[in-house]
Structure formats: structure tokens, C-alpha cells
Enzyme design. Structure first.
Site, short mmCIF file in Angstrom:
data_model
loop_
_atom_site.label_atom_id
_atom_site.label_comp_id
_atom_site.label_asym_id
_atom_site.label_seq_id
_atom_site.Cartn_x
_atom_site.Cartn_y
_atom_site.Cartn_z
CB CYS A 68 -1.98 -1.58 -7.68
SG CYS A 68 -3.17 -1.26 -6.36
CG HIS A 110 -6.69 1.31 2.18
ND1 HIS A 110 -7.32 0.59 1.21
CD2 HIS A 110 -5.36 1.04 2.06
CE1 HIS A 110 -6.39 -0.07 0.50
NE2 HIS A 110 -5.20 0.17 1.01
CG HIS A 153 -4.10 -4.87 1.55
ND1 HIS A 153 -5.01 -4.06 2.19
CD2 HIS A 153 -3.34 -4.03 0.78
CE1 HIS A 153 -4.83 -2.81 1.82
NE2 HIS A 153 -3.80 -2.75 0.97
CG HIS A 184 -5.45 -1.99 -3.40
ND1 HIS A 184 -5.23 -0.69 -3.76
CD2 HIS A 184 -4.90 -2.14 -2.18
CE1 HIS A 184 -4.58 -0.08 -2.77
NE2 HIS A 184 -4.37 -0.93 -1.79
CD GLU A 191 -1.63 0.04 2.64
OE1 GLU A 191 -0.84 0.90 3.05
OE2 GLU A 191 -2.11 0.03 1.49
MN MN Z 1 -3.28 -0.74 0.15
#
Ligand code: MN
Length: 155
Positions: A120, A68, A106, A72, A66
Site C-alpha cells: 500500500c 480519509h 474502504h 491509497h 474507514e
Molecule cells: Mn485507509
């Protein structure tokens, strides 16, 4: 009485767990492709703008591929695996740090013989992950390292 400030590390057999922290789904089943991932939200407070989660990917499992707008910050706590960041693939071992920059494809994968567990840190308010379409997958697969990673055992 207020909640205890300490939530001790309390492994259950081979599973990394913390006292009074729920073990939850990584994502809603069917929301996006993934395999064998659990989530524990360690810190989430209305007065903090970030959250800290612990994800565990079982042997041969993987997180969703995904991207976004939010980033992270990841620290591996157990096991072995690999991460795809953009078109690059990096091996992972305990205590390695990984930055996933905004809008970057990622995915995390555990090795065949060990789980991959990692912390995370993420924005509390964040945009919804985007999944690659066929064209974007083809573009990613132009990188031999990314193609080998995406084809690794587990699927
Ligand atoms: Mn992610």
C-alpha cells in the site's frame, strides 16, 4: 558504515517478511475495529513524500472500514480476498491493483482459507481516518454487495 541498500525478502515460515524490516501493529489496539492485520513499513524516508507498506490480513481477518482525504494505491502480493471501495465490492487475487480514491469508504477482507497480503502506497503526511457512524453504515448497507461483504464471516 551506511545502511545496506538491499533488504532481502526473508520469509519466516509462512509469513512474508523482509530482512531488517520490523513487523508492527496495523493500528493501536482499540483505536479502530480490525481483525488480524500486521504491518511492515518497507519504505519511509524524510526525502520522500510517500511511504510503501506491506499489510497482511490473516484468513477471516479484515482491515478497518474507514475513509480519509488521502488516497491509497494497493497491489496484492499474496492470497485471496475482497475489497470494498465506496459501495462496490471487488474480488482480489495476486498482483491485482486497487486504487482507493480520496474520501471513499474502504475495507480489505481475506478469504476464510488464505491470508491477504498487499503493498500500500500512501502519502507520508496524511489525515486521520474517519469511521462510519450508524447512519453512514446504514447508507452503505443499502448496497446488497456491501451488506454481504460487511456481514462476511470473521466478525
Ligand atoms: Mn485507509
Amino acid at each position: 558504515m551506511s545502511e545496506s541498500p538491499l533488504r532481502p525478502f526473508a520469509p519466516a515460515g509462512d509469513d512474508f517478511r523482509w530482512a531488517a524490516v520490523d513487523l508492527t501493529r496495523y493500528k493501536e489496539e482499540g483505536a479502530a475495529p480490525f481483525r488480524e492485520v500486521t504491518r511492515q513499513t518497507l519504505f519511509r524516508r524524510p526525502d520522500m513524500r510517500c511511504e510503501l507498506r506491506y499489510f497482511e490480513v490473516a484468513a477471516r481477518g479484515h482491515s478497518t472500514l474507514e475513509r480519509h482525504r488521502h488516497a491509497h494505491a494497493v497491489m496484492v502480493l499474496r492470497g485471496r480476498g475482497a475489497v470494498l471501495v465506496g459501495a462496490d465490492v471487488f474480488p482480489l487475487k495476486e498482483f491485482d491493483l486497487v486504487t482507493v480514491p480520496p474520501s471513499t469508504w474502504h475495507q480489505f477482507r481475506a478469504t476464510a482459507d488464505a491470508p491477504l497480503g498487499f503493498l500500500c502506497m500512501v502519502d507520508a503526511e496524511r489525515d486521520k481516518p474517519e469511521l462510519p457512524d450508524a447512519r453512514e453504515l446504514e447508507h452503505l448497507r443499502a448496497s446488497p454487495a456491501a451488506a454481504a461483504f460487511l456481514d462476511s464471516p470473521g466478525d
